[in-house]
Motif scaffolding. Structure first.
Motif, PDB file in Angstrom:
ATOM      1  N   THR B 252     201.686 169.519  85.778  1.00 22.85           N
ATOM      2  CA  THR B 252     201.369 167.941  85.472  1.00 22.85           C
ATOM      3  C   THR B 252     200.977 167.115  86.712  1.00 22.85           C
ATOM      4  O   THR B 252     200.181 166.388  87.075  1.00 22.85           O
ATOM      5  N   GLY B 256     197.558 168.122  88.245  1.00 29.43           N
ATOM      6  CA  GLY B 256     196.973 167.254  87.474  1.00 29.43           C
ATOM      7  C   GLY B 256     196.327 166.083  88.177  1.00 29.43           C
ATOM      8  O   GLY B 256     195.090 165.763  87.980  1.00 29.43           O
ATOM      9  N   HIS B 471     201.084 170.174  74.284  1.00 26.36           N
ATOM     10  CA  HIS B 471     201.867 169.428  75.365  1.00 26.36           C
ATOM     11  C   HIS B 471     202.798 168.451  74.877  1.00 26.36           C
ATOM     12  O   HIS B 471     202.245 167.385  74.447  1.00 26.36           O
ATOM     13  N   ASP B 500     200.302 171.760  81.300  1.00 28.52           N
ATOM     14  CA  ASP B 500     199.353 170.587  81.223  1.00 28.52           C
ATOM     15  C   ASP B 500     197.799 170.924  80.648  1.00 28.52           C
ATOM     16  O   ASP B 500     197.694 171.965  80.951  1.00 28.52           O
TER      17      ASP B 500
END
Lengths: 32, 536
Positions: B252, B256, B471, B500
């Motif tokens: 994440t 991400g 998620h 994620d």
């Protein structure tokens, strides 16, 4: 290594500084 | 905290911001000025504007607080931000974006994609995606900015929200991208100075670089005591491979945001504001140092707050406990307790600058997506004065974002965690939907129009499905999965619920784009020659 225990964290710490220095060098070399 | 001192500094800051916004308005004569800052922006202004837009209060407060939890392993995000977000973005993506954008006379990111794939549908769909999803990100920034104004001055949250939005809205709507970039450059400079002072003060206070790091390493048992079960091994070590903490940190936070930056519409448009590759080469120099000073300092200081709080007799606990288990309170608490009073005022302005510089670009991007990409190109509503219609669209999107910012905390009911959630959702969504076709647009003549559209919708639908049903960080507060299936996440108790959406959606949308290209008609050679004219 300078108080940081894990090699991969050490790499991220100094890799970030090295990355910024690469950006500076690239900018100077290609300034014009 | 000296309210008078802070008020004086904030007023000076706002006066300078206002003057620069006015300068942007004075120098805006036509549509190219308003949408692309006249395509001849100074490289220093462009680079600082790019960095200041990229770094919001979420990066300093939200991710700085996260560093106090995850430790220095979060510096992998700084590493990616510099290598991917600056070097590769400017040198590899930026040059082609600028050149192809100029060849096609594109003024916005959706227009670049639409014209490159010869698809008005793609331009409209991209514009609508930005219009509907970016208010979530903008709302997060507004919440962060308004909360801190309300806390600092002890005023009502709603008044702070209105004041914050109104100030930014005036110079964005009036000054266009010139107003945005001039003020960004000033605000970015304020941020740079504030973070530099913070770094020096912190290392000096903790006895120097090595002593500070060693003290943090020695605190490892405290981290293991609290989060050992989730994979934490100490603040100067990466979490255990494959643990809950490892997935949260790597998938994440690092991946991400680190990869998501490449496909941010409000950042990509910056490359089209300069007139040659030389400006981009010069921008790399500024951008690399700026990002190091922002995220690098924020993350290192965030992790080191544990040493300060643990060794302080008033606390004797780690940061998360000192801040009442609220991640977003760690950095503000550290600034208030550890730094001199005058620096508290400087840091407040640093945060205000970070919030305003990001929000102004979001307003500009949403307004142009709705006005130019959807209304003008999609619905064919073309007024005689397209600049005026863009301004009206921008005002509409500002009101829309403000309403979202007002209701979001009431909907989620979990306070400031929304800031990080809203930011991460938008970054991941952009990467999954835009990145494959953006890369195809710049580097491949083989990607077809149908493949670009297919990749776009696969990325979008898989991202949304994973967000709503798997998620757990989003699916639990959204509650739709609970209503339909009776559980917070379809991932059950497995590690899937920590993965994620980007990790699933980006490979699938990339694969869809590649496979569909093999079976669909190539784009007309003449059009491709126009797109890639002069591209080296």
């Amino acid at each position: 290594m300078l108080g940081i225990k894990d090699f991969w964290v050490f790499f991220a710490y100094f890799g970030s500084i090295a990355g910024a220095l690469v950006c500076v060098a690239y900018g100077i070399i290609n300034w014009n | 905290m000296n309210i008078l001192l802070i008020s004086i500094i904030v007023i000076i800051f706002l006066i300078i911001t206002g003057l620069l916004g006015y300068l942007g308005w004075r120098n805006t004569k036509n549509e190219a000025d308003y949408l692309l800052a006249g395509r001849k922006t100074h490289p220093v202004i462009m680079a600082i504007s790019y960095g200041a837009t990229f770094i919001s209060t979420a990066a300093i407060i939200g991710f700085g607080g996260a560093a106090a939890v995850f430790g220095m392993g979060i510096l992998w995000l700084t590493f990616l931000n510099i290598i991917i977000g600056i070097f590769i973005a400017f040198v590899v993506f930026g040059k082609r974006t600028r050149k192809i954008g100029h060849n096609l006379d594109a003024h916005t990111f959706p227009e670049l994609l639409g014209k490159r794939y010869d698809s008005r549908f793609l331009q409209v769909a991209s514009g609508l995606l930005i219009f509907f999803s970016m208010p979530l990100y903008a709302g997060s920034v507004i919440i962060g900015g308004a909360s801190f104004i309300a806390q600092t001055f002890g005023i009502n949250y709603e008044i702070a929200l209105f004041f914050f939005v109104a100030v930014v809205a005036v110079y964005v709507v009036m000054g266009g991208l010139k107003g945005v970039m001039y003020t960004d450059a000033f605000q970015g400079s304020v941020m740079f100075i504030g973070m530099f002072i913070l770094l020096v003060f912190t290392y000096v206070k903790l006895g120097g670089v090595v002593s500070a790091h060693q003290a943090l390493t020695n605190l490892a048992p405290e981290a293991v005591k609290v989060w050992g079960g989730a994979g934490h091994r100490g603040w100067t070590e990466m979490p255990s491979l494959g643990s809950v903490f490892w997935w949260q940190l790597v998938s994440t936070i690092v991946m991400g945001v680190g990869i998501g930056v490449l496909a941010q519409p409000q950042l990509a448009v910056r490359f089209m504001t300069v007139k040659s590759d030389r400006e981009l080469n010069r921008g790399v120099l500024i951008g690399g140092v700026f990002i190091l000073m922002m995220t690098g300092v924020g993350f290192v200081v965030g992790a080191l707050t544990n040493v300060y709080f643990f060794n302080n007799p008033d606390f004797n606990v780690i940061s998360i406990v000192a801040a009442g288990k609220k991640v977003d309170n760690i950095i503000p608490l550290y600034i208030t307790k550890a730094m001199p009073a005058w620096f508290t005022a400087v840091f407040m302005v640093t945060l205000l600058a970070a919030a305003m510089s990001t929000l102004s670009s979001q307003f500009h991007t949403m307004g142009t997506s709705f006005g130019r990409d959807f209304m003008e190109k999609g619905l064919g509503i073309k007024s005689k004065n397209s600049l005026l219609s863009t301004k009206i669209s921008m005002s509409f999107t500002i009101v829309f974002s403000t309403v979202i910012a007002y209701y979001l905390p009431k909907f989620f009911e979990q306070g400031s965690a929304i800031i990080a959630i809203g930011t991460a959702i938008f970054f991941g969504l952009c990467a999954s939907t835009f990145l494959p076709l953006y890369i195809g647009a710049l580097f491949s003549k083989r990607v077809t129009k149908e493949a670009a559209i297919a990749g776009f919708f696969v990325g979008l639908s898989v991202s949304l499905f994973w967000l709503v049903f798997v998620h757990v960080k989003e699916s639990a507060p959204l509650g739709l999965c609970k209503v339909i299936f009776g559980v917070d996440s379809l991932g059950g108790k497995s590690i899937l619920q920590q993965v994620d959406p980007l990790i699933i959606a980006l490979p699938l949308s990339s694969l869809t784009t590649i496979v569909t290209s093999l079976f669909t008609k190539k784009i007309d050679k003449k059009h491709l020659d126009t797109c890639f004219y002069g591209v080296k």
